[in-house]
Scaffold this motif. Structure first.
Motif, PDB file in Angstrom:
ATOM      1  N   LEU A 120     -10.414 -37.194  19.989  1.00  0.00           N
ATOM      2  CA  LEU A 120      -9.866 -36.139  19.978  1.00  0.00           C
ATOM      3  C   LEU A 120     -10.121 -34.367  21.461  1.00  0.00           C
ATOM      4  O   LEU A 120     -11.287 -33.270  20.977  1.00  0.00           O
ATOM      5  N   LEU A 171      -9.659 -30.618  22.191  1.00  0.00           N
ATOM      6  CA  LEU A 171      -9.213 -30.163  20.677  1.00  0.00           C
ATOM      7  C   LEU A 171      -9.818 -28.818  20.363  1.00  0.00           C
ATOM      8  O   LEU A 171     -10.882 -29.213  19.606  1.00  0.00           O
ATOM      9  N   HIS A 195      -7.323 -24.854  21.398  1.00  0.00           N
ATOM     10  CA  HIS A 195      -6.664 -24.613  22.612  1.00  0.00           C
ATOM     11  C   HIS A 195      -6.637 -26.200  22.171  1.00  0.00           C
ATOM     12  O   HIS A 195      -7.423 -27.062  21.844  1.00  0.00           O
ATOM     13  N   TYR A 196      -6.322 -26.634  23.839  1.00  0.00           N
ATOM     14  CA  TYR A 196      -6.792 -27.812  24.339  1.00  0.00           C
ATOM     15  C   TYR A 196      -7.070 -27.819  26.041  1.00  0.00           C
ATOM     16  O   TYR A 196      -6.579 -27.154  26.690  1.00  0.00           O
ATOM     17  N   HIS A 200      -8.409 -29.335  29.208  1.00  0.00           N
ATOM     18  CA  HIS A 200      -8.984 -30.791  30.082  1.00  0.00           C
ATOM     19  C   HIS A 200      -9.610 -30.681  30.957  1.00  0.00           C
ATOM     20  O   HIS A 200      -9.420 -29.073  31.417  1.00  0.00           O
ATOM     21  N   GLY A 240      -4.555 -28.190  30.743  1.00  0.00           N
ATOM     22  CA  GLY A 240      -4.759 -26.830  29.290  1.00  0.00           C
ATOM     23  C   GLY A 240      -3.456 -26.415  28.155  1.00  0.00           C
ATOM     24  O   GLY A 240      -3.215 -25.975  29.844  1.00  0.00           O
TER      25      GLY A 240
END
Length: 796
Positions: free
Chosen positions: A283, A286, A322-323, A325, A329
């Protein structure tokens, strides 16, 4: 501190009681450089590059949080900051479209001190592309930030009160518990507030409607002074306030912080906490955060008596996920702000005669003891915000960001006497807002950087009980383009925006009981031009010219009723035209070895300026006879100077002087305007202790705030009609100027392995009796007396 993009602003003007202080400031500015010695000779040099383009970033900014000093990189990405005293500093490296990178560095007083490391071109890390950055870095405008220890010292205060620490900012108040920011004399619908990237839409048209924002959410408060409509849309005639939370955690594990504040005046208590986590393994990228605040205060106290029914309570909550990358995102954010605010009963009048009697009385008739009781009259307000944001980043196309949000603001105002039923409010308004923003930021190339975007907004208002403003629906859309070019020591920026606004108001015909409507629409084209130039390593200059506009809102057009919180009858004007502003700013920054100075000059001309004009001809209603206000429109100008001067005697002693001078004028009637902030100067002397053992960043300071009497006001005249004395211009002359003494002390220590910050502040320590011109309760009572606050911040 004020800045234009990467440059800072400086201002002065001589007027009234402040003239002696300004004179001494100018003497210091002219003579202290000659007295400067060599104690603060440290410097930071480095280079900022971008990983994605494998080259330098011209026009990027470097800012030191503790001192406000900064620099802008040249055409090959190099920067230099000079005249630094020994100590530990926090540096922010910033550029449009890139994450704000933060580093802690130590600067030595002597290069022979082997335990200190200097930041140089060889060891400064690259700035990597991610989505998080300050919104303010997207435009070249006069800017000021409140961060770090300066922000921590304001904890427990409202947003409006916190921002008063910035030169050129004031607050318009309704007693001790309601405060909203004023930038260069403009407030309410002319100041746009961005709460976590979303424009705050509440019932901001009322001077006694404070922004429903939990200031504990912010790790940085940024103020853009002057018209900023190109990037943020219409209404930003006076400026923009950005409430920005800290970046989400990236190191795996659970952490957070706990804040506690106690104050002597009102016996206020506040507890606020943050819990957050960055996940790892599968994960990675995240992370989440939850935050909450509880606040309660009782009757506020002037130097001689308590103000009855001035208690207030807050219950706030937020959650963020939040995610992130490398190339994409998303974020989901929700917050709920809930407050109940008591209104001073001494300001509640039942007739015009009662109003004049209360104004003439030196003290309120009722003077109870301290209490946490909260009864009629009061406000009950709740504001909910839901936000979704997603971004996609491409090495070829740049970054696309989509943000959508829904807000709902529910305001209920309860009168001193219940007319709508014992349990019902007299005024109930529910405003629902949807916003959508799509922005494309292209990749920097050969010194160019910029963005193109779309903003959309829809609103609906539903009212109940007594009439003040109608139900309405409104729509708005805008497109903009901003481009920046940096070469050598020059930075240029240009922007263009087109807007459209639509409003339909609904009414009920009292005779036929049929609903009818009135529709208005407006459109406008605005633009801006800005430039900055690094004259020398110690001297920077920047200038900006821009236009802005604002459509009249529903209250200004259609208001017709008793406003419970204001205890006044307000009349709209359906003939109002849109406001058109022409704004100019000039900013100059000098950074010497000991002396630093920031000077900013501004001139804002507003065609069709709308304001609520006092007109004390009474309006007779069930409860009694009330003073009336009506919306009026004139050609107005707001011009002035903001000046900040800092002198570092040595590594321990620092003298700071902040002065704000403002001149506003009604050119239509060749007269002055009401409710314009008076001139002021705030001077402080700070001592920084040497770090010892487990104690660091210890300091103590004393300050003096001098506020002049506002003599530039419309004349207050009176006449007699039907046996009743009627005043025009205002209900009372401006109060006298005043001088307040304050103090502050703080330190960082450790409790076990956890860092603990402690700050003690004191305001009006001499318990001076005074009244502030921008406080609506000045007609009836004195301002607050002595107040001592203790603020604790524990990180874990």
């Amino acid at each position: 501190m004020s800045r234009v993009g990467g440059y800072t602003e400086l201002i002065f003007r001589v007027d009234g009681p402040a003239s002696a202080v300004i004179f001494m400031t100018l003497v210091m500015l002219g003579t202290l450089p000659a007295l400067a010695q060599t104690d603060c000779t440290g410097q930071l040099t480095g280079r900022i590059t971008a990983k994605d383009i494998r080259g330098p970033l011209p026009g990027a900014t470097v800012r030191i949080r503790e001192t406000g000093k900064g620099a802008v990189t040249d055409s090959v990405g190099l920067f230099r900051i000079t005249a630094l005293c020994p100590g530990t500093y926090t540096l922010d490296y910033q550029f449009v479209g890139y994450t704000t990178q933060t580093r802690r560095v130590r600067v030595p007083a002597d290069s022979a001190l082997a335990t200190i490391t200097l930041v140089s071109e060889n060891n400064l890390q690259e700035v990597e592309v991610t989505e998080h950055r300050s919104e303010a870095q997207q435009i070249l405008q006069t800017q000021t930030q409140l961060t770090g220890q300066s922000l921590e010292a304001t904890r427990g205060q409202s947003l409006g009160e916190s921002l008063k620490a910035i030169t050129g900012l004031y607050s318009i108040q309704t007693g001790p518990s309601i405060s909203k920011p004023v930038i260069h004399g403009l407030h309410s619908n002319r100041i746009l507030i961005l709460n976590n990237g979303i424009r705050q839409e509440d019932q901001q048209w009322g001077s006694e409607h404070a922004p429903e924002i939990d200031a504990f959410l912010a790790s940085r408060l940024t103020v853009i002074k002057g018209a900023a409509s190109i990037r943020y849309g219409s209404d930003a005639i006076g400026g923009v306030v950005l409430v920005e939370p800290k970046a989400m955690p990236t190191k795996p594990g659970i952490g957070g912080e706990l804040n506690a504040v106690g104050a002597s005046n009102g016996q206020m208590g506040v507890v606020s906490g943050i819990l957050e986590q960055a996940l790892d393994k599968k994960l990675t990228g995240l992370n989440w955060r939850i935050q909450g605040t509880l606040k309660q205060a009782g009757y506020a106290k002037t130097p001689r008596y308590f103000l009855e029914n001035t208690s207030y309570r807050e219950r706030n909550f937020s959650a963020d996920v939040h995610y992130d990358h490398k190339n994409y995102g998303a974020e989901v954010f929700y917050s709920e702000f809930s407050t109940k605010i008591g209104l001073f009963t001494g300001a509640q009048v039942g007739s015009l005669t009662d109003l004049y009697t209360a104004i003439a009385r030196p003290e309120p008739l009722r003077q109870p003891g301290f209490s946490y009781d909260l009864s009629r009259p009061y406000q009950d307000v709740r504001h909910d915000l839901f936000k979704f944001r997603a971004f996609i980043r491409s090495a070829q196309a740049g970054t696309f960001t989509l943000t959508v949000a829904r807000q709902q603001n529910r305001r209920e105002e309860y009168d001193f006497v219940a007319f709508s039923g014992l349990l019902n409010p007299e005024l109930s308004l529910k405003l629902t807002t949807h916003t959508a923003d799509l922005v494309w930021e292209h990749l920097p190339k050969k010194g160019f950087s910029g963005s193109i975007g779309f903003n959309g907004i829809t609103q609906s208002n539903v009212r109940q009980y007594l009439f003040l403003i109608p139900n309405f629906r409104s729509y708005g859309a805008g497109v903009f383009a901003i481009e920046r070019y940096a070469r050598d020591r020059w930075t240029y920026e240009a922007g263009l925006r087109a807007d459209y606004r639509y409003l339909t108001a609904y009414f009920l015909d009292s005779t036929t009981k049929q609903v009818y409507s009135d529709t208005r629409h407006w459109q406008n084209l605005t633009g801006s031009l800005g430039t900055s130039y690094q004259i020398s390593p110690t001297l920077d200059i920047a200038a900006n010219l821009s236009t802005a506009w604002r459509a009249p809102n529903a209250s200004e057009l259609y208001a017709d009723g008793l406003h419970q919180s204001a205890v006044a009858y307000e009349r709209g004007n359906p003939n109002l035209q849109q406001e058109q502003a022409y704004n100019g700013n000039l900013a100059l920054e000098y950074t010497g070895k000991r002396l630093s100075a920031e000077l900013g000059l501004y001139n804002n001309i507003i065609q069709n300026y709308i304001y609520l004009k006092p007109d004390s001809v009474p309006i007779i209603r069930q409860r009694g006879a009330f003073p009336a206000y009506s919306y009026n429109q004139v050609r107005a100008s707001f011009r002035g100077v903001d000046a900040t001067i800092r002198y570092q005697f040595n590594s321990h002693w620092l003298l700071t002087s902040k002065t704000s001078l403002l001149f506003a004028y009604d050119h239509t009637n060749r007269d002055y305007l009401v409710f314009i902030p008076p001139n002021r100067t705030d001077n402080s002397l700070r001592y920084q202790f040497t770090d010892k053992g487990r104690v660091a960043n210890a300091y103590a300071s004393v300050s003096g705030l001098l506020v002049a009497k506002q003599n530039r006001v419309p004349a207050v005249t009176s006449r007699e009609a039907n046996g009743q004395v009627i005043f025009t211009g205002d209900f009372a002359p401006p109060p006298a100027g005043y001088f307040l003494v304050g103090a502050e002390a703080g330190l960082d220590c450790r409790v076990g392995n956890r860092p603990l910050g402690i700050i003690v502040t004191g305001s009006n320590l001499l318990n001076q009796t005074y009244r502030d011109y921008l406080d609506r309760f000045r007609y009836f009572a004195d301002a607050l007396g002595r107040n001592v606050s203790l603020k604790l911040n524990l990180k874990f």
